[in-house]
Design an enzyme around this catalytic site. Structure first.
Site, PDB file in Angstrom:
ATOM      1  N   SER A  27       0.750  -1.323  -0.182  1.00 51.42           N
ATOM      2  CA  SER A  27       0.032  -0.005   0.114  1.00 51.42           C
ATOM      3  C   SER A  27       0.929   1.307  -0.073  1.00 51.42           C
ATOM      4  O   SER A  27       0.335   2.397   0.056  1.00 51.42           O
ATOM      5  CB  SER A  27      -1.048   0.057   1.097  1.00 51.42           C
ATOM      6  OG  SER A  27      -2.152  -0.853   0.978  1.00 51.42           O
ATOM      7  N   LYS A  35      -0.001   3.510  -3.047  1.00 51.92           N
ATOM      8  CA  LYS A  35      -1.158   4.497  -2.785  1.00 51.92           C
ATOM      9  C   LYS A  35      -0.478   5.925  -2.847  1.00 51.92           C
ATOM     10  O   LYS A  35      -1.042   6.840  -3.314  1.00 51.92           O
ATOM     11  CB  LYS A  35      -2.027   4.288  -1.628  1.00 51.92           C
ATOM     12  CG  LYS A  35      -2.545   3.165  -1.701  1.00 51.92           C
ATOM     13  CD  LYS A  35      -3.520   2.635  -0.230  1.00 51.92           C
ATOM     14  CE  LYS A  35      -4.473   1.729  -0.370  1.00 51.92           C
ATOM     15  NZ  LYS A  35      -3.726   0.287  -0.705  1.00 51.92           N
ATOM     16  N   TYR A  94     -10.423   2.507   5.601  1.00 54.76           N
ATOM     17  CA  TYR A  94      -9.387   2.170   4.537  1.00 54.76           C
ATOM     18  C   TYR A  94      -9.744   1.552   3.382  1.00 54.76           C
ATOM     19  O   TYR A  94     -10.287   0.382   3.980  1.00 54.76           O
ATOM     20  CB  TYR A  94      -8.196   1.633   5.621  1.00 54.76           C
ATOM     21  CG  TYR A  94      -6.864   1.544   4.792  1.00 54.76           C
ATOM     22  CD1 TYR A  94      -6.121   2.714   4.485  1.00 54.76           C
ATOM     23  CD2 TYR A  94      -6.283   0.206   4.549  1.00 54.76           C
ATOM     24  CE1 TYR A  94      -4.874   2.604   3.750  1.00 54.76           C
ATOM     25  CE2 TYR A  94      -4.960   0.330   3.999  1.00 54.76           C
ATOM     26  CZ  TYR A  94      -4.555   1.349   3.561  1.00 54.76           C
ATOM     27  OH  TYR A  94      -3.287   1.013   2.937  1.00 54.76           O
ATOM     28  N   GLU A 117      -0.024   9.987   5.181  1.00 52.97           N
ATOM     29  CA  GLU A 117      -0.669  10.183   6.613  1.00 52.97           C
ATOM     30  C   GLU A 117       0.370  10.850   7.513  1.00 52.97           C
ATOM     31  O   GLU A 117       1.461  10.691   7.607  1.00 52.97           O
ATOM     32  CB  GLU A 117      -1.087   8.976   7.405  1.00 52.97           C
ATOM     33  CG  GLU A 117      -2.012   8.172   6.618  1.00 52.97           C
ATOM     34  CD  GLU A 117      -2.108   6.660   6.793  1.00 52.97           C
ATOM     35  OE1 GLU A 117      -1.459   5.895   7.855  1.00 52.97           O
ATOM     36  OE2 GLU A 117      -2.695   6.093   5.928  1.00 52.97           O
ATOM     37  N   LYS A 175       3.554   5.885   5.569  1.00 53.86           N
ATOM     38  CA  LYS A 175       2.773   4.943   4.810  1.00 53.86           C
ATOM     39  C   LYS A 175       3.278   3.632   5.261  1.00 53.86           C
ATOM     40  O   LYS A 175       4.660   3.244   5.051  1.00 53.86           O
ATOM     41  CB  LYS A 175       2.540   5.353   3.499  1.00 53.86           C
ATOM     42  CG  LYS A 175       1.567   4.498   2.949  1.00 53.86           C
ATOM     43  CD  LYS A 175       0.077   4.900   3.371  1.00 53.86           C
ATOM     44  CE  LYS A 175      -0.920   3.941   2.821  1.00 53.86           C
ATOM     45  NZ  LYS A 175      -1.055   2.693   3.564  1.00 53.86           N
ATOM     46  N   SER A 177       1.708  -3.675   2.534  1.00 57.41           N
ATOM     47  CA  SER A 177       1.879  -5.251   2.733  1.00 57.41           C
ATOM     48  C   SER A 177       1.327  -6.043   1.670  1.00 57.41           C
ATOM     49  O   SER A 177       0.376  -5.189   1.211  1.00 57.41           O
ATOM     50  CB  SER A 177       1.112  -5.577   4.242  1.00 57.41           C
ATOM     51  OG  SER A 177       1.892  -4.998   5.230  1.00 57.41           O
TER      52      SER A 177
END
Length: 387
Positions: free
Chosen positions: A89, A92, A175, A297, A340, A343
């Site tokens: 991820s 992203k 999420y 984040e 961030k 996995s």
């Protein structure tokens, strides 16, 4: 391996952290950086049965690489900074950068609604959400994964057309791979190109990412590590719906630290990409003690380990959480940590950086080992670097 000094420690992270208090008192020279990284990461191989880990550190533009273990148990090829890992991820953040880049070029706006680029969604509940909601997981409760019956990108529009929300857009963060997957897919549509082609042909090169891929070519397969699942079997990610957008990037530690440096000092990028990267640093929603931006984040820095663990907890990843929209959206007002996790079945990654301190850490592993252990290790190294 750029190792000058090693610190032998037991496997316990508490012991490693206490040792770092002494290390942090030294200047962030190569020797103390090596000691800090070794103290936290080398024990993880045995503690969590991780075959290999690549760590990259940047301090004021100087890169340091530390490699442990093997990229494949079969043959024992060592991990290097040029080993390809699935970053899960963390992908992203690249999808978010693409969306921001498309906006900078005037090809789309994050205030647009999905039907602007996927007309078959017009009038459906998901069209009440904006592209910003999709990118920040606040569309109203899209699930973590697509249902089993949705198996191809072509089937995704029908799924989104029938989906029903649990909350109004902007009220709740849940999420979701389908959420940001759709955002990345629509950004690529706005650019009139395929997502993977845009990443490999335009976004990666403009960010200085040289040897990373969505689609690993045959010539690079020897560099592609094998991941290991919970049964210790070799594995790599299988194709999935919008997997390229949500979790499909395969990257090297050398490339990821270049990406981190592009985020630390975006002013060195060409103007359009600089604006796109800076746009991913804007905060849009408060969720607990974390601020959700585009991909990244955020936390005010310095940040306690407890706060960082809470923001990356299973509760945040697996459950709906109340969200409060920031009006207007908030650019960082002081030192800020961006992070961030990522996995796949056989790989684990974590990236964190603090532009105001000029520091960042990348960790890539070919085992999906517990996220708290990753965060504890990176947090300890960042604390040492900031001294």
């Amino acid at each position: 391996m750029n190792i000058i000094a090693r610190v032998a420690l037991p496997l316990g992270l508490a012991t490693a952290s206490s040792c770092l208090l002494a290390i942090a008192a030294e200047a962030a020279d190569p020797e103390s950086i090596a000691a800090a990284v070794d103290a936290t990461f080398e024990p993880l191989l045995g503690a969590h049965d991780v075959p290999g880990i690549a760590v990259a550190v940047t301090v004021d533009g100087e890169r340091h690489f530390f490699n442990y273990g093997v990229a494949s148990k079969d043959g024992g090829a060592p991990v290097t900074q040029d080993t390809l890992f699935e970053i899960g991820s963390v992908s992203k953040t690249f999808a978010a950068t693409l969306g921001a880049y498309a906006q900078v070029l005037g090809r789309m706006s994050i205030e647009d609604h999905p039907s602007a680029y996927m007309p078959e969604l017009e009038g459906s509940p998901i069209d009440e959400a904006s592209l910003l909601n999709l990118a920040t997981y606040t569309a109203g409760g899209l699930p973590l994964q697509f249902p089993d019956g949705v198996t191809t990108n072509a089937g995704a529009p029908a799924y989104f057309a029938q989906w029903r929300p649990d909350a109004a857009p902007g009220e709740m963060r849940r999420y979701s791979n389908p959420s940001i997957g759709l955002f990345g897919h629509l950004a690529a549509r706005a650019m009139d190109a395929d997502f993977a082609e845009l990443m490999e042909g335009e976004i990666f090169p403009r960010l200085g990412v040289e040897n990373s891929y969505v689609r690993v070519p045959e010539a690079a397969m020897d560099a592609y590590a094998w991941g290991y699942n919970r049964n210790d079997l070799p594995t790599r990610a299988s194709p999935g719906v919008f997997n390229a957008e949500a979790y499909g990037v395969k990257a090297t530690a050398a490339d990821m630290i270049r990406f981190v440096e592009a985020n630390i000092t975006p002013e060195r990028l060409e103007p359009e990409m600089r604006s796109a990267v800076e746009a991913t640093h804007v905060g849009y929603f408060e969720v607990g003690e974390m601020v959700q931006g585009l991909g990244w984040e955020q936390y005010p820095y310095p940040v306690t380990l407890e706060r960082l663990l809470a923001g990356n907890s299973a509760t945040m990843a697996m459950e709906p959480n109340a969200a409060t929209q920031l009006t207007p959206p908030r650019a960082p007002e002081g030192p800020t940590l961006f992070n961030k996790t990522g996995s796949t079945n056989g790989f684990g990654a974590y990236v964190a950086f603090v532009p105001g301190e000029g520091i960042g850490v990348v960790m890539l592993a070919n085992r999906n080992f517990p996220i708290p252990a990753r965060i504890t290790a990176v947090h300890a190294v960042l604390e040492a670097l900031a001294e």
